[in-house]
Motif scaffolding. Structure first.
Motif, PDB file in Angstrom:
ATOM      1  N   LEU A 136      -7.357  -6.765   9.441  1.00  0.00           N
ATOM      2  CA  LEU A 136      -8.358  -7.780   9.115  1.00  0.00           C
ATOM      3  C   LEU A 136      -7.843  -8.789   8.108  1.00  0.00           C
ATOM      4  N   SER A 137      -6.802  -8.445   7.381  1.00  0.00           N
ATOM      5  CA  SER A 137      -6.226  -9.380   6.412  1.00  0.00           C
ATOM      6  C   SER A 137      -5.020 -10.114   6.971  1.00  0.00           C
ATOM      7  N   GLY A 138      -4.650  -9.843   8.225  1.00  0.00           N
ATOM      8  CA  GLY A 138      -3.546 -10.547   8.865  1.00  0.00           C
ATOM      9  C   GLY A 138      -2.209  -9.859   8.767  1.00  0.00           C
ATOM     10  N   LYS A 139      -2.145  -8.673   8.209  1.00  0.00           N
ATOM     11  CA  LYS A 139      -0.876  -7.971   8.067  1.00  0.00           C
ATOM     12  C   LYS A 139      -0.633  -7.129   9.321  1.00  0.00           C
ATOM     13  N   LEU A 140       0.605  -7.185   9.843  1.00  0.00           N
ATOM     14  CA  LEU A 140       0.949  -6.451  11.064  1.00  0.00           C
ATOM     15  C   LEU A 140       0.998  -4.960  10.774  1.00  0.00           C
ATOM     16  N   ARG A 141       0.244  -4.185  11.598  1.00  0.00           N
ATOM     17  CA  ARG A 141       0.188  -2.752  11.411  1.00  0.00           C
ATOM     18  C   ARG A 141       0.240  -2.036  12.766  1.00  0.00           C
ATOM     19  N   LEU A 142       0.605  -0.771  12.693  1.00  0.00           N
ATOM     20  CA  LEU A 142       0.561   0.094  13.865  1.00  0.00           C
ATOM     21  C   LEU A 142      -0.769   0.831  13.839  1.00  0.00           C
ATOM     22  N   PHE A 143      -1.696   0.461  14.750  1.00  0.00           N
ATOM     23  CA  PHE A 143      -3.045   0.995  14.774  1.00  0.00           C
ATOM     24  C   PHE A 143      -3.172   2.092  15.808  1.00  0.00           C
ATOM     25  N   VAL A 144      -3.998   3.117  15.404  1.00  0.00           N
ATOM     26  CA  VAL A 144      -4.431   4.168  16.322  1.00  0.00           C
ATOM     27  C   VAL A 144      -5.937   4.021  16.463  1.00  0.00           C
ATOM     28  N   PHE A 145      -6.427   3.921  17.716  1.00  0.00           N
ATOM     29  CA  PHE A 145      -7.845   3.714  17.979  1.00  0.00           C
ATOM     30  C   PHE A 145      -8.425   4.966  18.613  1.00  0.00           C
TER      31      PHE A 145
END
Length: 875
Positions: free
Chosen positions: A247-256
């Protein structure tokens, strides 16, 4: 003297670049292995991070599921308690105790169906109205455990939801237990060991509303974030892994992960750079170190190669170029080391040897050139001598042979005839030798030019066999011809040279065959890019040839042994000349033989398929009209006689009929004619022989114009007619306009010309090659000749067809059958039955060529039956 400068070490063809490529190729596997190792480390770190993120997300989801399951169990237990069903203070106490026991429970009430609170864990909420809750309505409607929508406590930031459970008595819902649940979802996950410091978690519903966020972002809670990449990915695919900005624009590896019992999605993201940043740094350091090592190694290698290899090699190149240009004063300066120095020494020694050999070769070259000039002069003199002598021999020999023939035609006694025959035989043998020597000298001098003209192979074979047949009559030898029916009718090539080759092979077969048979066989091998492939074989039952002596057959002046020359004669040039001619035609000649059993000489050629067509003429204007004249018609076919006579007499001429060549000669002797129409093929004496005999008569009888009537209109056949003494020719089946044109050309003409429309009287040669009944030609023919006359011809044709059909089941006389087929050809063609004419032509050829008759006879009889059916329809 070559230039000193050779290939520079920076030139694109220099060996420096080859060495550079070798070094790069040698180090490339090491670099690739290191890069692969670093890549594997990077992949391993990402995979571990992925697994950790999935673990924490799974923990949060599992904890949420456990809370909801526990809430359902607690509510179902409370609903069965009599104290709760009865209400009052006992109910308050039970509800308060359970809220105290379970940390996730914040409030618990029992209400009636109208929403009024009956008992609660705290007295402060007894006046609340619960009928508006979603979970309350669903519990009454579904009569089962129900959950309400998710919410967020603005003070604590915890996740809230309501649960409701119906109390059922005697099958009726009597009350609803309502439970408020508070779940600190993110706090539980962040409290686990190994939880990353730089992590981002949020919870979002399907409408894009942000319910929770870790670390806290109070200003976004309760707002819609559906336009953010992470939120869009969570709504679109609530289950999986992806690398997107948070949400702040930083690239992350997300698990949904979807949150159980809700319409919300949990997203847990780990900072990308914190995972692989360190690994990327190590990889860059390794690559920099490898680059330095490779660069230094290449530079040192190039310097060493330049000093020890490349510079000495350039000196070698300079020395070799000097030797190439004949400068033997330049020597290698003994530079370099190892094999390069040894190569330089060898090059110096080789230069000295080459220098010595060059002087010797120049002296030998001068001697060889003088000898070659002398040999060329001698060969030219030999060729000129042979050609001159052959021509000188041929002139007197032709006179000897000609006058000997005249002697043999006269009245000689037995001894005189014997002497004359010996003179003729000896002169013919000497003429053969002279012709062979002349042909050989022409071939060796490359003076043979092959003519490319259309010709008929079948006609050539038939003509050649006819020449030899007169020689073979005195022997007990049968001469036969065989050919495939699918051989093209017209080919393009040198007919004269091919006849010469075939005559050489046939003469040899006749010479060496005392008894048995000689067969000339033509086979069609199919089409090829070079033309139509053919094989012509001459098969005899003669003395045969030993296998060890076959290689001498096609050499000049070569015989199998000297006894052959003594017994049979010959110079041994015929097969050598045939071989050279066949090779000039692009073909091949060979032999198969067994001593005492005979030989097979064969030639294989590829000749283009040819065509010969007559130019069509649709209107002949101002055709000269002939004055009434006296004409002799030599024709053995009654239908052709009637047709020609009818057309000629219609023009006012007088016509006499001769049935064969002998009658034609007698008619010319007895009576003066203005023109003779001579059929070429007639029984007894044919048209060619009759023409030669007429030309031998005293003037003015010998000068009568003679026109050949034939279907043979190929150029070489027309030349044959001319040589026999014929003045012109007309095709068969004939057309009225063609006949009148020829009469106007060779007879005295009247003053008024006549215009003739070119209407076909009968089917042309081209139409004969087609199939079926040409009704248009038949009607035109009948309109001109008259129905009565054509009716008689049809009746006669029907009788002849019945005779032909009857012969299919009887023993066959080839000569009689050939005559029967020949008589049908012209009638069928004139009356429009082209298919029958073609089948009868094939049957006649089969009878004359000695091949099997079953196939052609069956086809002709089948065509005859079809024609009879048409005749019945015509009436």
């Amino acid at each position: 003297m070559p230039r000193k400068a050779a290939i520079g070490w920076l030139h694109h063809r220099s060996l420096v670049w080859r060495f550079l490529l070798i070094g790069v190729a040698a180090l490339a596997p090491l670099v690739a292995a290191l890069v692969q190792f670093a890549g594997n480390e990077r992949d391993w770190a990402i995979r571990v991070t992925h697994e950790r993120a999935e673990f924490f997300a799974s923990y949060a989801v599992t904890n949420q599921r456990k809370i909801v399951d526990d809430a359902q169990v607690v509510l179902s237990v409370i609903a069965d308690m009599p104290e709760v069903r009865a209400g009052g203070s006992a109910c308050d106490a039970i509800l308060s105790r359970h809220v105290t026991i379970h940390q996730w429970a914040t409030s618990l009430q029992l209400s009636d169906l109208t929403g009024n609170v009956i008992c609660a864990d705290t007295p402060a909420i007894k006046n609340a109205d619960l009928s508006g809750r979603e979970s309350y309505k669903r519990a009454i409607q579904e009569r089962a455990f129900a959950l309400g929508d998710l919410g967020t406590d603005q003070k604590t930031g915890t996740l809230t939801m309501t649960a409701a459970f119906p109390i059922i008595h005697d099958g009726q819902v009597t009350g609803i237990l309502s439970l408020e649940i508070a779940s600190n979802l993110f706090l539980g996950a962040s409290a686990q060991d190994g939880f990353p410091a730089d992590i981002s978690m949020f919870l979002i519903d399907q409408d894009g509303m942000l319910l929770m966020h870790y670390p806290p972002m109070g200003d976004l809670i309760g707002t819609s974030i559906g336009n953010r990449p992470a939120a869009q990915r969570a709504i679109a695919q609530p289950q999986g892994v992806n690398e997107v900005p948070d949400l702040s624009g930083k690239l992350r590896l997300f698990v949904f992960r979807p949150l159980p019992y809700t319409n919300a999605v949990l997203a847990l993201g780990i900072n990308h750079n914190s995972v692989i940043g360190e690994i990327n740094g190590v990889l860059r350091f390794r690559l920099s170190l490898i680059t330095l090592i490779i660069g230094g190694s290449i530079i040192l290698g190039i310097l060493g190669a330049e000093l020890l290899i490349l510079r000495p090699l350039r000196d070698l190149i300079y020395t070799a170029r000097a030797l190439e240009h004949g400068d033997f004063t330049v020597v290698y300066p003994e530079g370099g080391a190892g094999e390069v120095r040894l190569l330089g020494r060898v090059l110096n020694r080789m230069g000295k040897v080459v220098s010595d050999r060059e002087h010797e070769l120049m002296a030998a070259k001068n001697i060889a050139e003088r000898a070659l000039d002398e040999a060329r002069l001698a060969n030219n003199a030999k060729t000129d001598f042979l050609a001159t002598m052959s021509h000188e021999f041929r002139t007197p020999l032709n006179g000897i042979i000609g006058y000997t023939e005249r002697l043999l035609d006269g009245d000689l006694d037995v001894q005189q005839r014997r002497y004359a025959e010996l003179i003729q035989i000896s002169a013919s043998a000497l003429l053969t030798v002279a012709n062979d020597v002349l042909d050989l000298s022409s071939i060796e001098a490359d003076q043979i030019v092959l003519q490319q003209e259309p010709f008929s192979l079948i006609a050539l074979i038939d003509n050649t066999v006819s020449i030899v047949s007169s020689i073979i009559e005195k022997k007990e030898v049968e001469l036969r011809t065989e050919w495939d029916s699918d051989i093209p009718s017209i080919l393009v090539g040198d007919e004269t040279r091919l006849r010469q080759i075939l005559l050489n092979l046939l003469n040899n077969a006749v010479k060496f065959t005392r008894e048995g048979q000689i067969t000339v066989r033509a086979q069609y091998k199919g089409s090829s890019p070079q033309g139509e492939s053919l094989q012509i074989s001459v098969i005899d039952t003669g003395i045969g040839i030993p296998s060890e002596k076959r290689d001498r057959l096609f050499k000049r002046f070569s015989q199998i042994d000297h006894s052959i020359s003594r017994e049979f004669g010959g110079t041994g040039l015929g097969l050598a000349i045939s071989k050279r001619l066949v090779e000039l035609m692009g073909g091949e000649i060979g032999v198969e033989s067994e001593e005492g059993r005979g030989s097979i000489f064969w030639i294989e050629l590829s000749l283009p398929r040819g065509e010969y067509t007559l130019a069509p003429q649709n209107l002949i204007a101002n055709t000269p009209k002939a004055k009434p004249s006296r004409i002799l018609l030599a024709e053995d076919i009654e239908v052709n006689q009637e047709l020609a006579k009818f057309l000629i007499e219609a023009e006012g001429h007088e016509v006499d009929i001769a049935w064969n060549g002998s009658e034609a000669i007698e008619a010319v002797r007895r009576k003066t004619y203005d023109l003779v129409l001579m059929d070429v093929q007639m029984p007894g004496m044919d048209g060619l022989a009759a023409t030669q005999a007429i030309r031998a008569l005293p003037p003015p009888l010998s000068s009568v114009p003679i026109i050949a009537m034939t279907a043979n209109v190929l150029p070489q056949q027309v030349r044959q007619f001319k040589r026999a003494g014929m003045d012109d020719h007309i095709g068969k089946p004939m057309k009225r306009e063609d006949l009148l044109r020829k009469l106007g050309e060779w007879l005295p003409v009247s003053e008024q010309p006549e215009t003739i429309q070119d209407k076909p009287l009968a089917t042309t040669t081209a139409s004969i090659a087609s199939s079926g009944f040409d009704e248009k030609s038949f009607l035109e023919f009948r309109s001109m000749m008259g129905p009565e006359r054509v009716g008689l011809w049809l009746a006669r044709l029907d009788e002849q067809l019945q005779v032909l059909i009857a012969k299919e089941s009887k023993s066959l006389d080839r000569e009689q059958l050939a005559k029967q087929a020949h008589s049908l050809i012209s009638q069928a063609a004139l009356l429009g039955f082209s298919d029958l004419a073609r089948k009868c032509t094939e049957l006649e050829q089969a009878c004359n060529n000695g091949v099997r008759l079953s196939g052609p006879l069956k086809s002709a009889c089948q065509a005859a039956n079809e024609v009879r059916a048409v005749l019945m329809r015509i009436g």
